[in-house]
Design a protein around this motif. Structure first.
Motif, PDB file in Angstrom:
ATOM      1  N   ILE A   1       0.846  -1.192   0.000  1.00 42.97           N
ATOM      2  CA  ILE A   1       0.000   0.000   0.000  1.00 42.97           C
ATOM      3  C   ILE A   1       0.884   1.246   0.000  1.00 42.97           C
ATOM      4  O   ILE A   1       1.794   1.365   0.827  1.00 42.97           O
ATOM      5  CB  ILE A   1      -0.936   0.022   1.226  1.00 42.97           C
ATOM      6  N   LYS A   2       0.616   2.168  -0.893  1.00 46.29           N
ATOM      7  CA  LYS A   2       1.360   3.431  -0.915  1.00 46.29           C
ATOM      8  C   LYS A   2       0.983   4.255   0.306  1.00 46.29           C
ATOM      9  O   LYS A   2      -0.128   4.147   0.825  1.00 46.29           O
ATOM     10  CB  LYS A   2       1.042   4.207  -2.192  1.00 46.29           C
ATOM     11  N   MET A   3       1.903   5.115   0.740  1.00 46.57           N
ATOM     12  CA  MET A   3       1.672   5.925   1.938  1.00 46.57           C
ATOM     13  C   MET A   3       2.164   7.351   1.756  1.00 46.57           C
ATOM     14  O   MET A   3       3.142   7.603   1.054  1.00 46.57           O
ATOM     15  CB  MET A   3       2.400   5.308   3.140  1.00 46.57           C
ATOM     16  N   ALA A   4       1.465   8.269   2.421  1.00 47.11           N
ATOM     17  CA  ALA A   4       1.874   9.658   2.512  1.00 47.11           C
ATOM     18  C   ALA A   4       1.642  10.117   3.943  1.00 47.11           C
ATOM     19  O   ALA A   4       0.959   9.448   4.724  1.00 47.11           O
ATOM     20  CB  ALA A   4       1.103  10.525   1.530  1.00 47.11           C
ATOM     21  N   LEU A   5       2.224  11.250   4.291  1.00 49.66           N
ATOM     22  CA  LEU A   5       2.144  11.780   5.647  1.00 49.66           C
ATOM     23  C   LEU A   5       1.665  13.222   5.598  1.00 49.66           C
ATOM     24  O   LEU A   5       2.144  14.015   4.794  1.00 49.66           O
ATOM     25  CB  LEU A   5       3.524  11.725   6.312  1.00 49.66           C
ATOM     26  N   SER A   6       0.703  13.558   6.460  1.00 49.38           N
ATOM     27  CA  SER A   6       0.266  14.938   6.641  1.00 49.38           C
ATOM     28  C   SER A   6       0.757  15.402   8.002  1.00 49.38           C
ATOM     29  O   SER A   6       0.356  14.853   9.028  1.00 49.38           O
ATOM     30  CB  SER A   6      -1.258  15.033   6.558  1.00 49.38           C
ATOM     31  N   THR A   7       1.628  16.412   8.035  1.00 53.09           N
ATOM     32  CA  THR A   7       2.335  16.753   9.261  1.00 53.09           C
ATOM     33  C   THR A   7       2.546  18.259   9.375  1.00 53.09           C
ATOM     34  O   THR A   7       2.566  18.971   8.360  1.00 53.09           O
ATOM     35  CB  THR A   7       3.699  16.031   9.303  1.00 53.09           C
ATOM     36  N   ASN A   8       2.729  18.742  10.600  1.00 55.85           N
ATOM     37  CA  ASN A   8       3.105  20.155  10.760  1.00 55.85           C
ATOM     38  C   ASN A   8       4.609  20.355  10.571  1.00 55.85           C
ATOM     39  O   ASN A   8       5.086  21.486  10.507  1.00 55.85           O
ATOM     40  CB  ASN A   8       2.639  20.707  12.110  1.00 55.85           C
ATOM     41  N   GLY A   9       5.355  19.267  10.499  1.00 55.74           N
ATOM     42  CA  GLY A   9       6.776  19.336  10.159  1.00 55.74           C
ATOM     43  C   GLY A   9       7.715  19.655  11.304  1.00 55.74           C
ATOM     44  O   GLY A   9       8.934  19.480  11.174  1.00 55.74           O
ATOM     45  N   THR A  10       7.195  20.090  12.442  1.00 56.55           N
ATOM     46  CA  THR A  10       8.072  20.571  13.506  1.00 56.55           C
ATOM     47  C   THR A  10       8.858  19.462  14.180  1.00 56.55           C
ATOM     48  O   THR A  10       9.852  19.742  14.865  1.00 56.55           O
ATOM     49  CB  THR A  10       7.258  21.327  14.578  1.00 56.55           C
ATOM     50  N   LEU A  11       8.440  18.223  14.005  1.00 60.54           N
ATOM     51  CA  LEU A  11       9.119  17.094  14.655  1.00 60.54           C
ATOM     52  C   LEU A  11      10.051  16.340  13.712  1.00 60.54           C
ATOM     53  O   LEU A  11      10.653  15.341  14.103  1.00 60.54           O
ATOM     54  CB  LEU A  11       8.078  16.120  15.231  1.00 60.54           C
ATOM     55  N   ILE A  12      10.179  16.806  12.478  1.00 60.21           N
ATOM     56  CA  ILE A  12      10.998  16.084  11.501  1.00 60.21           C
ATOM     57  C   ILE A  12      12.463  16.459  11.660  1.00 60.21           C
ATOM     58  O   ILE A  12      12.923  17.498  11.183  1.00 60.21           O
ATOM     59  CB  ILE A  12      10.507  16.349  10.070  1.00 60.21           C
ATOM     60  N   THR A  13      13.181  15.613  12.361  1.00 57.98           N
ATOM     61  CA  THR A  13      14.624  15.723  12.462  1.00 57.98           C
ATOM     62  C   THR A  13      15.253  14.956  11.295  1.00 57.98           C
ATOM     63  O   THR A  13      14.556  14.316  10.506  1.00 57.98           O
ATOM     64  CB  THR A  13      15.108  15.114  13.779  1.00 57.98           C
ATOM     65  N   ALA A  14      16.575  14.978  11.206  1.00 55.12           N
ATOM     66  CA  ALA A  14      17.252  14.197  10.173  1.00 55.12           C
ATOM     67  C   ALA A  14      16.959  12.709  10.350  1.00 55.12           C
ATOM     68  O   ALA A  14      16.750  11.979   9.364  1.00 55.12           O
ATOM     69  CB  ALA A  14      18.751  14.458  10.222  1.00 55.12           C
ATOM     70  N   GLU A  15      16.900  12.256  11.603  1.00 52.72           N
ATOM     71  CA  GLU A  15      16.610  10.842  11.857  1.00 52.72           C
ATOM     72  C   GLU A  15      15.184  10.491  11.464  1.00 52.72           C
ATOM     73  O   GLU A  15      14.941   9.432  10.865  1.00 52.72           O
ATOM     74  CB  GLU A  15      16.833  10.521  13.335  1.00 52.72           C
ATOM     75  N   ILE A  16      14.238  11.355  11.788  1.00 49.21           N
ATOM     76  CA  ILE A  16      12.846  11.097  11.421  1.00 49.21           C
ATOM     77  C   ILE A  16      12.698  11.066   9.903  1.00 49.21           C
ATOM     78  O   ILE A  16      11.987  10.209   9.352  1.00 49.21           O
ATOM     79  CB  ILE A  16      11.918  12.164  12.025  1.00 49.21           C
ATOM     80  N   ALA A  17      13.351  11.970   9.205  1.00 47.98           N
ATOM     81  CA  ALA A  17      13.290  11.976   7.745  1.00 47.98           C
ATOM     82  C   ALA A  17      13.826  10.673   7.173  1.00 47.98           C
ATOM     83  O   ALA A  17      13.263  10.110   6.225  1.00 47.98           O
ATOM     84  CB  ALA A  17      14.072  13.172   7.199  1.00 47.98           C
ATOM     85  N   ARG A  18      14.922  10.167   7.766  1.00 53.66           N
ATOM     86  CA  ARG A  18      15.478   8.884   7.306  1.00 53.66           C
ATOM     87  C   ARG A  18      14.490   7.754   7.556  1.00 53.66           C
ATOM     88  O   ARG A  18      14.297   6.878   6.705  1.00 53.66           O
ATOM     89  CB  ARG A  18      16.793   8.615   8.043  1.00 53.66           C
ATOM     90  N   LYS A  19      13.818   7.774   8.707  1.00 54.93           N
ATOM     91  CA  LYS A  19      12.830   6.738   9.015  1.00 54.93           C
ATOM     92  C   LYS A  19      11.639   6.796   8.055  1.00 54.93           C
ATOM     93  O   LYS A  19      11.075   5.756   7.699  1.00 54.93           O
ATOM     94  CB  LYS A  19      12.349   6.887  10.457  1.00 54.93           C
ATOM     95  N   LEU A  20      11.254   7.999   7.671  1.00 54.07           N
ATOM     96  CA  LEU A  20      10.177   8.130   6.699  1.00 54.07           C
ATOM     97  C   LEU A  20      10.521   7.389   5.412  1.00 54.07           C
ATOM     98  O   LEU A  20       9.713   6.614   4.886  1.00 54.07           O
ATOM     99  CB  LEU A  20       9.905   9.607   6.384  1.00 54.07           C
ATOM    100  N   ARG A  21      11.731   7.642   4.919  1.00 55.94           N
ATOM    101  CA  ARG A  21      12.145   6.989   3.681  1.00 55.94           C
ATOM    102  C   ARG A  21      12.204   5.478   3.844  1.00 55.94           C
ATOM    103  O   ARG A  21      11.688   4.716   3.014  1.00 55.94           O
ATOM    104  CB  ARG A  21      13.512   7.515   3.234  1.00 55.94           C
ATOM    105  N   GLU A  22      12.807   5.022   4.933  1.00 60.86           N
ATOM    106  CA  GLU A  22      12.983   3.587   5.135  1.00 60.86           C
ATOM    107  C   GLU A  22      11.663   2.861   5.364  1.00 60.86           C
ATOM    108  O   GLU A  22      11.535   1.675   5.040  1.00 60.86           O
ATOM    109  CB  GLU A  22      13.924   3.339   6.320  1.00 60.86           C
TER     110      GLU A  22
END
Length: 400
Positions: free
Chosen positions: A117-138
């Motif tokens: 299933i394809k996925m997307a995220l709706s977020t305010n962005g304030t919690l996206i650290t470099a680690e969180i961004a990497r987890k999103l991709r993975e």
């Protein structure tokens, strides 16, 4: 959705739709899902009501102090994903509240990825650290829609009721880009930020957004409390649409796409603008819009599930009158395929038996009468006029 860029470059979209007509659903690119004719819904799933912000126009009244004890458990959420897979749901959009506050989001995302299933995220962005961004991709989340409510910190932070939110959200774009996660700007346009729209589009290009998505205010959640104070009038709406049309003309579709949400009648303005310009893509744009069978996707190509497992036709139709059922009592697949459900039957009815001004309008078959939630909230009648509509009743009248 009013897909401005895809219509302005309609020949490429039409050929893409035709190419993927018989492609298995899980292999169809997200941008073509709305046009494939498949009736499995994109699911907007509010994972939690908890949020680190408390925005003045939030459609779900989310905030730091919201109770989470009755939210779906991890086990229930994983089973729901299994049901999505079995029923052919093509895309899950994880939302909230702030979905990144849900501790098991990575487990849920990995499970959805395993199910194709394809996925997307709706977020305010304030919690996206470099680690969180990497987890999103993975985890397989392909896209993050990040909210920006102004082109300058003062405007955005005022809407978000949090000082420093703007800078943290802007930083999220670079972190997503570095991690290889596509991201876009989401704005709810109101009287208090419409003057910054031009500058915000330019900012979106500068920070590498691949999509610019403009939402119109709908009277739900905290947005209902501020609706009459913040809602734009017809002149401001058409001015914003003209600006987006011009920006989309000036922007290569591979750089950034433009779209509007929550007003199916926006397609009428778009077609009128293309006709005025004698656009070579006009016929294809009209064909794409006609294929959507009446504008609004709620209850048909779109579904919403709240943190407690309640199912609604869309994320803005979340009042008791529009409750379809609850996944704890009956599987989502059964609820969604129940032709006798009165709520879904009302949203899926075609043509919509519109009344008053919408019923007389010659554009009604294309836009389906705009947003039925706005109509209901304003009048108590599901089939009444959409009070937000700025379009003249007859096709020959001025619409721009």
């Amino acid at each position: 959705m009013n897909r401005i860029t895809q219509c302005l470059h309609g020949r490429g979209t039409v050929s893409g739709v035709m190419h993927h007509r018989h492609t298995p659903q899980e292999q169809v690119p997200s941008k073509y899902l709305a046009y494939t004719g498949r009736r499995r819904p994109v699911v907007f799933w509010n994972l939690t009501d908890r949020c680190n912000l408390a925005c003045s126009h939030c459609y779900s009244r989310s905030g730091p102090d919201r109770d989470t004890k009755n939210e779906l458990s991890t086990t229930e959420a994983l089973s729901l994903i299994d049901d999505f897979s079995a029923t052919g749901v093509p895309l899950i959009l994880f939302s909230g509240g702030e979905p990144l506050l849900r501790d098991d989001i990575w487990e849920l995302a990995r499970h959805a990825q395993e199910k194709g299933i394809k996925m997307a995220l709706s977020t305010n962005g304030t919690l996206i650290t470099a680690e969180i961004a990497r987890k999103l991709r993975e985890s397989g989340i392909e896209y993050a829609g990040i909210s920006l409510d102004g082109a300058i910190p003062a405007t955005h932070d005022r809407f978000r009721n949090t000082q420093g939110a703007f800078e943290r959200s802007i930083a999220a774009f670079s972190r997503c880009r570095e991690a290889g996660v596509r991201c876009g700007v989401r704005i709810t346009l109101t009287k208090e930020n419409c003057g910054e729209l031009d500058a915000l589009v330019d900012l979106a290009k500068t920070i590498g957004a691949s999509r610019f998505c403009l939402y119109w205010l709908v009277p739900t959640g905290r947005g209902m409390d501020a609706y009459h104070r913040l809602q734009l009038g017809p002149d401001a709406v058409t001015g914003a649409l003209r600006l987006l049309y011009r920006k989309a003309q000036e922007t290569e579709p591979g750089v950034m796409e433009f779209l509007t949400v929550d007003a199916p009648q926006d397609c009428i303005h778009l077609l009128a603008s293309m006709e005025l310009d004698r656009s070579p893509d006009l016929n294809d744009a009209r064909a794409l819009i006609t294929s959507l069978n009446g504008g609004c996707s709620a209850g048909d190509r779109v579904a919403n599930i709240d943190p407690q497992g309640n199912v609604y036709p869309c994320q803005f139709a979340r009042s008791p009158e529009f409750l379809v059922g609850n996944v704890r009592e009956r599987p989502f697949s059964e609820l969604w395929d129940d032709a006798s459900n009165p709520v879904l039957a009302r949203f899926r009815e075609r043509p919509v038996p519109l009344k008053g001004r919408c019923g007389r309008c010659g554009h009604r078959e294309l836009c389906g009468g705009g947003c039925r939630v706005r109509a209901y909230v304003a009048s108590g009648d599901f089939y009444a006029d959409d009070p937000f509509c700025y379009v003249q009743e007859e096709p020959g009248d001025r619409t721009t």
